[in-house]
Enzyme design. Structure first.
Site, PDB file in Angstrom:
ATOM      1  N   GLY A  15       1.765  -2.589   4.502  1.00  0.00           N
ATOM      2  CA  GLY A  15       1.554  -1.208   4.052  1.00  0.00           C
ATOM      3  C   GLY A  15       0.151  -0.762   4.418  1.00  0.00           C
ATOM      4  O   GLY A  15      -0.480   0.014   3.697  1.00  0.00           O
ATOM      5  N   ARG A  18      -1.211   3.530   5.333  1.00  0.00           N
ATOM      6  CA  ARG A  18      -1.271   4.710   4.452  1.00  0.00           C
ATOM      7  C   ARG A  18      -1.921   4.315   3.141  1.00  0.00           C
ATOM      8  O   ARG A  18      -1.891   3.144   2.755  1.00  0.00           O
ATOM      9  CB  ARG A  18       0.138   5.216   4.151  1.00  0.00           C
ATOM     10  CG  ARG A  18       0.638   6.239   5.098  1.00  0.00           C
ATOM     11  CD  ARG A  18       1.797   7.062   4.566  1.00  0.00           C
ATOM     12  NE  ARG A  18       2.985   6.350   4.207  1.00  0.00           N
ATOM     13  CZ  ARG A  18       3.582   6.450   3.024  1.00  0.00           C
ATOM     14  NH1 ARG A  18       3.058   7.208   2.067  1.00  0.00           N
ATOM     15  NH2 ARG A  18       4.704   5.785   2.770  1.00  0.00           N
ATOM     16  N   GLY A  57     -10.122   0.254  18.128  1.00  0.00           N
ATOM     17  CA  GLY A  57      -8.765   0.071  18.648  1.00  0.00           C
ATOM     18  C   GLY A  57      -8.504  -1.303  19.228  1.00  0.00           C
ATOM     19  O   GLY A  57      -7.378  -1.807  19.147  1.00  0.00           O
ATOM     20  N   VAL A  67       9.089  -5.779   5.097  1.00  0.00           N
ATOM     21  CA  VAL A  67       8.668  -7.078   4.537  1.00  0.00           C
ATOM     22  C   VAL A  67       9.789  -7.743   3.740  1.00  0.00           C
ATOM     23  O   VAL A  67       9.732  -8.948   3.487  1.00  0.00           O
ATOM     24  CB  VAL A  67       7.400  -6.940   3.651  1.00  0.00           C
ATOM     25  CG1 VAL A  67       6.200  -6.504   4.468  1.00  0.00           C
ATOM     26  CG2 VAL A  67       7.635  -6.011   2.461  1.00  0.00           C
ATOM     27  N   ASN A  93       0.175  -5.602   0.219  1.00  0.00           N
ATOM     28  CA  ASN A  93      -0.054  -4.283  -0.385  1.00  0.00           C
ATOM     29  C   ASN A  93       1.191  -3.400  -0.356  1.00  0.00           C
ATOM     30  O   ASN A  93       1.315  -2.491  -1.175  1.00  0.00           O
ATOM     31  CB  ASN A  93      -1.221  -3.614   0.362  1.00  0.00           C
ATOM     32  CG  ASN A  93      -1.289  -2.130   0.099  1.00  0.00           C
ATOM     33  OD1 ASN A  93      -1.816  -1.676  -0.919  1.00  0.00           O
ATOM     34  ND2 ASN A  93      -0.742  -1.328   1.025  1.00  0.00           N
ATOM     35  N   TYR A 158       9.809  -1.577 -11.288  1.00  0.00           N
ATOM     36  CA  TYR A 158       8.469  -1.682 -10.691  1.00  0.00           C
ATOM     37  C   TYR A 158       7.604  -2.649 -11.508  1.00  0.00           C
ATOM     38  O   TYR A 158       6.927  -3.528 -10.949  1.00  0.00           O
ATOM     39  CB  TYR A 158       7.859  -0.277 -10.666  1.00  0.00           C
ATOM     40  CG  TYR A 158       6.481  -0.175 -10.050  1.00  0.00           C
ATOM     41  CD1 TYR A 158       6.307  -0.257  -8.678  1.00  0.00           C
ATOM     42  CD2 TYR A 158       5.358   0.020 -10.848  1.00  0.00           C
ATOM     43  CE1 TYR A 158       5.049  -0.148  -8.117  1.00  0.00           C
ATOM     44  CE2 TYR A 158       4.098   0.135 -10.298  1.00  0.00           C
ATOM     45  CZ  TYR A 158       3.942   0.052  -8.931  1.00  0.00           C
ATOM     46  OH  TYR A 158       2.691   0.156  -8.379  1.00  0.00           O
ATOM     47  N   ALA A 159       7.622  -2.494 -12.852  1.00  0.00           N
ATOM     48  CA  ALA A 159       6.808  -3.351 -13.719  1.00  0.00           C
ATOM     49  C   ALA A 159       7.216  -4.814 -13.557  1.00  0.00           C
ATOM     50  O   ALA A 159       6.351  -5.705 -13.482  1.00  0.00           O
ATOM     51  CB  ALA A 159       6.950  -2.909 -15.173  1.00  0.00           C
ATOM     52  N   THR A 241      -6.673 -11.986 -11.614  1.00  0.00           N
ATOM     53  CA  THR A 241      -6.350 -10.577 -11.348  1.00  0.00           C
ATOM     54  C   THR A 241      -7.572  -9.741 -11.640  1.00  0.00           C
ATOM     55  O   THR A 241      -8.130  -9.796 -12.737  1.00  0.00           O
ATOM     56  CB  THR A 241      -5.181 -10.103 -12.243  1.00  0.00           C
ATOM     57  OG1 THR A 241      -4.022 -10.883 -11.948  1.00  0.00           O
ATOM     58  CG2 THR A 241      -4.853  -8.633 -11.985  1.00  0.00           C
TER      59      THR A 241
END
Ligand code: NDP
Length: 248
Positions: A15, A18, A57, A67, A93, A158-159, A241
């Site tokens: 990812g 973006r 570049g 992924v 990510n 998501y959690a 974390t």
């Protein structure tokens, strides 16, 4: 400003074209790394990112790769094996959201979020580890979320995926620590990217109130923390974390 020197290092950012991932890729490029930036399908965003970083570049390559597709991930690493001898860092990510309360959540909404956010981390990390073990060096960093520790209504899929990323990192850290490979997570709070752009303004305002610093973070602020954990200086941090939330 802290400056890092990643010259001669190869960094793989999923990812990476973006939002937060783009900021991470750009920070590595500025610091001298060679960057392999993976994206799902938004070629325009990937090309815009490459054009904006044309000065680097020769050290940037873009790869369209899902992924969550294990076979495609294997083929990508076979290519990478031919391209580079050592992989110094993997930043997991890539992530998606498909919010719904559990009572209304379709199996597809559950499955696709778990596939990308968790199975993707497993696939990318497993094959990265194969490349890192022999070199006795590596940095793996998962971009998780406070959702994985606090829970958010409407985000059970998501959690669960983000909590899974944290547990995955802690377990993998125990497996590979003796080979000097560290595995950590960065947990960004509300960060101004397209990821949260589709939320209603009322909800965004409520979220802003939850933050001690009363503002959303920037992708650059997340990238700075990732570079620290990816640096050689962070050699005694693993299974941890780092919360980059402005206080949630
Ligand atoms: P964006 O939606 O802005 O970007 C997501 C990136 O992931 C894109 O490059 C996208 O590719 C890529 N991607 C999505 N699915 C896949 C896939 N299956 N395979 C490969 N690449 C994929 O997200 P953010 O930058 O905001 O978020 C990045 C990470 O940070 C996510 O893991 C998210 O959960 C986490 N996070 C974000 C927060 C925020 O407030 N923004 C807060 C907490 C955590 P493409 O461009 O082709 O679509």
């Amino acid at each position: 400003m802290i400056t890092y020197d990643f010259s001669g290092q190869n960094m793989l950012v999923t990812g990476g074209t973006r939002g937060i991932g783009r900021a991470i890729s750009e920070a590595f490029l500025r610091s001298g790394a060679r960057v392999f930036a993976v994206y799902a399908g938004n070629r325009k965003a990937a090309e815009d990112f490459a054009a904006a970083n044309a000065e680097h570049g020769d050290r940037l390559s873009l790869h369209q790769l899902d992924v969550a597709d294990y076979g495609a991930v294997e083929r990508f690493y076979q290519w990478l094996d031919r391209e580079i001898e050592q992989l110094h860092g993997l930043i997991n990510n890539a992530g998606i959201r498909q919010d719904a309360v559990v009572g209304m959540m379709s199996l597809q909404e559950w499955q696709s979020v778990l596939d990308t956010n968790l199975t993707g981390v497993y696939a990318m990390s497993k094959l990265a580890i194969h490349k890192m073990l022999g070199r006795r060096y590596g940095r793996i960093i998962n971009i998780t979320s406070p959702s994985g520790e606090l829970g958010f209504a409407g985000q059970a899929n998501y959690a669960a995926s983000k909590a899974g990323q944290i547990a995955f990192a802690k377990s993998l850290a125990r497996e590979v620590g003796k080979r000097k490979i560290t595995v950590n997570c960065v947990s960004p709070g509300f960060i101004d990217t397209e990821f949260i752009a589709n939320l209603p303004e009322q909800q965004l305002a409520a979220y802003r109130q939850m933050v001690d610093l009363k503002r959303f973070g920037t992708a650059r602020e997340v990238a700075d923390s990732v570079l620290f954990l990816a640096s050689e200086e962070a050699s005694y941090i693993t299974g941890a974390t780092l919360h980059v939330t402005g206080g949630v």
